[in-house]
Scaffold this active site. Structure first.
Site, PDB file in Angstrom:
ATOM      1  N   GLU A 147       0.619   6.681  -6.890  1.00  0.00           N
ATOM      2  CA  GLU A 147      -0.343   7.973  -7.166  1.00  0.00           C
ATOM      3  C   GLU A 147      -0.253   8.826  -6.781  1.00  0.00           C
ATOM      4  OE1 GLU A 147      -3.223   8.759  -3.435  1.00  0.00           O
ATOM      5  OE2 GLU A 147      -4.128   6.546  -3.929  1.00  0.00           O
TER       6      GLU A 147
ATOM      7  N   LYS B 148       0.657  -1.149  -0.094  1.00  0.00           N
ATOM      8  CA  LYS B 148      -0.160   0.220   0.538  1.00  0.00           C
ATOM      9  C   LYS B 148       1.215   1.453   0.227  1.00  0.00           C
ATOM     10  CE  LYS B 148      -3.929   2.281   0.229  1.00  0.00           C
ATOM     11  NZ  LYS B 148      -3.765   3.570   0.673  1.00  0.00           N
TER      12      LYS B 148
END
Length: 293
Positions: free
Chosen positions: A170, A163
């Site tokens: 991102e 993550k």
């Protein structure tokens, strides 16, 4: 656990008991079918053994304090899940500490944001295989579909590590879109409809993505984004990603630059930029703009 996650689990036939320091958050969750309680003690007492307690908390002290309060209330064989954006090193440590109490610890990196209720959540899981297997029905209910969007990546810490890197990627994707659309807007002679560009690119283009769809929606609502300030926070995971790249000697220039740009967005007349202007004047006599001009 967030209201959207609780609602999706309830819709999938799971029993959900929720607790939050904010009574409003508990009320919102109960409106979506969960059972609300007023303390951690009540939460634990309501759950049959072996229990599964899922935390969705801010990183750092709030998570530490909650684990410290929960651990004495839980029993050997119970499962404690952390769905926050924790540092994977903290997850490894916490898993070791909980193992000493006979409690299974699972770290769950979650992506999907406020749209998770409608589209499902992407779940990146780390932890003991037997505990993860016990939780799979819940994971598969939360995921976009039975066979996609969820994966057990390895031992404790693996889920939050994946993550962390996800969030670093991102950052770079968002920065690329931001730069591209700024360049499009700068070509004033074409008077480009930026929302139309984003919408067009969203179909068939090699740069299509959900982030691009969100770009189209944002530009449609506010074409010049004049309601917003150019101030961009970071959650901390981008910093951890860059630090990890230093520790492993793996170059990630795009992600690093995206993080640095977020830092720059929060500065008003930064010293570095003013020094650049001063140096150009010093060596070349170039014109500068004075404060107050």
């Amino acid at each position: 656990m967030g209201a959207n996650m609780a609602r999706r689990l309830v819709a999938g036939g799971h029993r959900v008991v929720t607790y939050d320091l904010d009574a409003t958050a508990v009320a919102t969750s109960t409106e979506n079918g969960s059972e609300g309680v007023t303390s951690l003690e009540e939460l634990v007492s309501c759950l049959p053994s072996p229990r599964a307690v899922w935390m969705m908390l801010p990183i750092g002290q709030p998570t530490e304090d909650t684990i410290a309060a929960l651990a004495p209330l839980l029993s050997p064989g119970d499962i404690l899940l952390d769905g926050g954006n924790a540092n994977y090193k903290d997850s490894i440590r916490r898993a070791r500490e909980m193992s000493g109490r006979g409690i299974e610890y699972i770290d769950v990196g979650i992506s999907g944001g406020i749209w998770g209720l409608a589209h499902g959540f992407c779940l990146m899981v780390g932890g003991p295989a037997d505990a993860v297997k016990r939780m799979e029905p819940a994971f598969r209910t939360l995921a976009p579909a039975e066979d996609v969007g969820y994966c057990h990546f390895g031992p404790s810490g693996a889920g939050h590590y994946v993550k962390m890197v996800h969030n670093g990627v991102e950052y770079a994707l968002m920065q690329s879109y931001a730069e591209g659309f700024e360049l499009l807007a700068a070509k004033e002679e074409f008077d480009l409809d930026l929302a139309a560009v984003a919408e067009t690119w969203s179909h068939g283009s090699v740069v299509r993505s959900w982030l691009l769809e969100l770009t189209a929606a944002a530009l449609k609502d506010d074409p010049g984004l004049e309601s917003l300030q150019a101030f961009v926070e970071d959650s901390g995971e981008g910093r951890w990603t860059v630090q990890e790249s230093v520790d492993l000697a793996v170059p990630i220039p795009a992600i690093t630059a995206a993080l640095q740009q977020r830092f720059r967005s929060r500065q008003d007349g930064p010293l570095g930029a003013r020094l650049l202007a001063a140096l150009r004047q010093q060596f070349g006599g170039h014109a500068v703009r004075r404060s107050g001009d």
